[in-house]
Design a protein around this motif. Structure first.
Motif, PDB file in Angstrom:
ATOM      1  N   ASN A 114       0.881  -1.163   0.000  1.00  0.00           N
ATOM      2  CA  ASN A 114       0.000   0.000   0.000  1.00  0.00           C
ATOM      3  C   ASN A 114       0.924   1.220   0.000  1.00  0.00           C
ATOM      4  OD1 ASN A 114      -1.889   2.008   0.526  1.00  0.00           O
ATOM      5  ND2 ASN A 114      -3.081   0.717   1.931  1.00  0.00           N
ATOM      6  N   HIS A 138      -3.007  -0.098  -3.545  1.00  0.00           N
ATOM      7  CA  HIS A 138      -3.439   1.303  -3.577  1.00  0.00           C
ATOM      8  C   HIS A 138      -2.217   2.190  -3.799  1.00  0.00           C
ATOM      9  CE1 HIS A 138      -6.905  -0.521  -1.560  1.00  0.00           C
ATOM     10  NE2 HIS A 138      -7.608   0.543  -1.943  1.00  0.00           N
ATOM     11  N   HIS A 140      -6.593   5.349  -5.183  1.00  0.00           N
ATOM     12  CA  HIS A 140      -6.135   5.965  -3.938  1.00  0.00           C
ATOM     13  C   HIS A 140      -7.110   5.607  -2.822  1.00  0.00           C
ATOM     14  CE1 HIS A 140      -9.240   9.129  -4.080  1.00  0.00           C
ATOM     15  NE2 HIS A 140      -9.008   9.199  -5.385  1.00  0.00           N
ATOM     16  N   GLY A 141      -6.793   6.030  -1.609  1.00  0.00           N
ATOM     17  CA  GLY A 141      -7.572   5.590  -0.458  1.00  0.00           C
ATOM     18  C   GLY A 141      -8.738   6.465  -0.076  1.00  0.00           C
TER      19      GLY A 141
END
Length: 637
Positions: A23, A51, A199-200
């Motif tokens: 991540n 991600h 993306h998060g």
């Protein structure tokens, strides 16, 4: 009850859970605003992350401690928006939280569950300290950190390593490293073409308030910005008034367009030769590419520039120029100065800089209240020196954020050793504020060179504010454009309006002392006085640190002078304003750059800097008071 029979080929080993994919947080800076040839982005994608969070922290340091004018903010913001647009086409985006990276990033990597932090190495003093602190915090959390080199062709550390642990101090020595010791640069990395990992999201940020910053400085309400979207800020949010579109638009799209357009003429590129440039040509031409701001903000990769430039040379059927005067040579000047700056303590100041000649300049301290020097500095900064060539350059700088490299030479020499004898640090601060291509390493090298404080020792060679521009623009069209009050002055007096008869001045609606300022110094007197001052400083030869209040002969830090470079071959495209090491027989005639004797009309009022600074205990103004927004000179029409 018996268990059910198993298939004869069934696997009886325990089923293993696949390792989670990385991540990744890609920490973007103002020097990495591109997709092409981005080692940081390439490394992040090579991890095959689940991600990818692409974050550009809007660091308050650059709004509270760095001088940035409106034109450079416009360029940076447009470059960031262009980068964000390119990322969105690939299914991601640029997330721009407002706040100190040391406070914002730990919150992000905790809430996003980040396992890897990737960013581009920066050798400037503040980024080095900031990055070290952030990386230490990340490692304490078990986050894997990766720093890559992407802003230069060669790693400045590698340059010093192959040179015995020290940076080369001459361009010739650097070229020798390029030819014999430094590795051949690899090909530029192509931009990603497929969708990027997601993306998060922004929900993890909520609406954390920003830190309280110094009174009177830019203050953001919270990390996510006024609309909560973490988008690129606007001028209004930065506390600046809306401004007309800038002459030079930032961004990777524009950078690649300009590069392709310039390199499309193989003849032009092959013939590029630094000495044959004109300071009155400020659009892309044989004299300049105007690509320096795109290199500065990372919109254009230096490695890609070099690669395409070599390909253009290869397509040319005839001969082409070579470093140091060629276009390739200009890229190598940039590399040279990055290497020197990265390994020189206190590179951006006189005191404590082992390369810098210690000179008792006026306004050498920011708290100096020398009334005469402050007046002269203000006149130079606001384009009211009374010398049309100097005032035109400073007006273009203030309004457009860019000037030709020889124009930079002229105003830097005028402020320092040439005429006003004011510290090069003060001039560097003005360039820091106004140039869209301001670069810490290159701007400092520029001023060290032009003030004859380091790299260059021929302090007797002074750019004349009259003879020098006449060589390129005898009719004064450049002056007429940027100092319009002089537009009707006949060419005979365009660079010396004080010499024009009063009847001519009235007919041109430009009376010196009424419509246009009188000269702040008499150039020949100032030149001779400053040459003698510099002669004394060079005789003492003190570099590093010295108490300039004492006699110059009492220095306790004698150092070996830097090897002199003897020719006025200066990098043209990148504006780092350096010279090349050649034999003295190649030095152009002094008449081209030396100041001619001046004559004045009868009764003209002139003033010149005092031989010894006159100080006033009651003076309240200091250098800091000059960095408010700059107003347009009153002599415009």
């Amino acid at each position: 009850m018996l268990p059910p029979p198993q298939h004869p080929h069934a696997c009886t080993a325990p089923i293993s859970t696949p390792a989670p994919r990385p991540n990744v947080l890609l920490w973007i800076r103002a020097k990495t605003l591109r997709l092409h040839d981005s080692p940081a982005l390439h490394h992040a994608l090579s991890l095959h992350p689940s991600h990818l969070h692409i974050v550009f922290c809007f660091d308050p340091f650059y709004t509270t401690h760095v001088r940035v004018g409106t034109t450079r903010w416009q360029f940076l913001l447009s470059a960031a928006r262009d980068f964000d647009s390119a990322l969105r086409k690939l299914g991601n985006r640029l997330i721009v939280p407002r706040g100190k990276p040391g406070k914002v990033l730990p919150v992000l990597w905790d809430r996003w569950g980040v396992t890897h932090l990737v960013y581009e190495r920066d050798e400037e003093p503040y980024p080095k300290q900031r990055d070290g602190e952030v990386e230490e915090m990340a490692r304490e959390k078990g986050i894997v950190c990766a720093r890559v080199v992407g802003h230069t062709i060669w790693d400045p550390r590698e340059v010093a390593k192959v040179n015995g642990g020290r940076p080369p101090l001459t361009y010739a020595a650097f070229l020798s490293l390029v030819e014999k010791k430094l590795p051949r640069p690899g090909p530029p990395i192509p931009p990603p073409v497929g969708p990027l990992p997601p993306h998060g999201g922004l929900a993890v940020l909520e609406c954390e308030p920003c830190d309280v910053w110094p009174e009177g400085k830019i203050i953001f309400k919270h990390w996510r910005g006024p609309d909560g979207s973490c988008s690129v800020p606007t001028l209004t949010e930065l506390g600046l008034p809306e401004a007309p579109p800038p002459l030079h638009r930032g961004g990777e799209t524009e950078a690649l367009r300009r590069l392709s357009a310039y390199l499309s003429s193989t003849t032009l590129v092959a013939a590029f030769e630094k000495p044959k440039t004109s300071p009155t040509q400020f659009s892309p031409s044989a004299s300049t590419t105007v690509l320096s701001p795109y290199l500065k903000f990372g919109c254009l990769s230096a490695r890609l520039f070099r690669d395409r430039l070599l390909a253009t040379y290869a397509k040319h059927t005839g001969r082409h120029t070579h470093p140091p005067v060629s276009l390739l040579g200009q890229l190598y000047w940039r590399e040279f100065f990055y290497a020197v700056a990265a390994h020189t303590p206190n590179f951006d100041r006189m005191e404590g800089n082992p390369l810098c000649l210690q000179v008792p300049w006026r306004l050498r301290d920011r708290t100096d209240a020398d009334v005469d020097a402050l007046r002269d500095f203000e006149a130079w900064r606001t384009a009211r020196t009374g010398y049309p060539w100097i005032d035109a350059i400073m007006t273009q700088l203030r309004t457009e954020g860019w000037i030709h490299h020889l124009a930079r030479h002229a105003v830097a020499c005028f402020l320092t050793r040439g005429h006003l004898y004011i510290s090069w640090e003060r001039g560097a601060e003005v360039f820091e504020q106004l140039l869209i291509d301001h670069d810490w390493s290159l701007n400092t090298a520029n001023w060290l060179w032009l003030s004859a404080s380091a790299f260059y020792t021929q302090y007797v060679r002074v750019y004349s504010p009259v003879a020098f521009p006449k060589k390129y623009d005898p009719s004064g069209e450049y002056v007429r454009k940027y100092v319009p009050v002089l537009r009707d002055v006949p060419a005979e007096w365009i660079y010396e309006p004080w010499k024009a008869p009063l009847s001519v001045q009235k007919r041109a609606r430009c009376v010196v002392g009424v419509d246009y300022p009188e000269r702040i110094c008499e150039m020949e007197e100032a030149r001779k006085r400053n040459i003698e001052r510099m002669r004394v400083a060079y005789k003492e030869g003190v570099r590093g640190s010295v108490d300039l209040q004492r006699s110059q002969t009492t220095s306790s830090i004698p150092t070996t002078p830097v090897r002199a470079i003897q020719h006025d071959d200066v990098p043209a495209m990148l504006h780092v304003d350096a010279h090349t090491l050649t034999s003295s027989s190649n030095v152009p005639p002094l008449s081209a750059v030396d100041v001619p004797a001046a004559s004045s009309v009868s009764g003209e009022k002139t003033s010149s800097p005092a031989d010894a600074p006159r100080r006033s205990a009651g003076a309240k103004r200091t250098i800091d008071s000059f960095f408010a927004p700059i107003k347009k000179p009153k002599h415009g029409r």
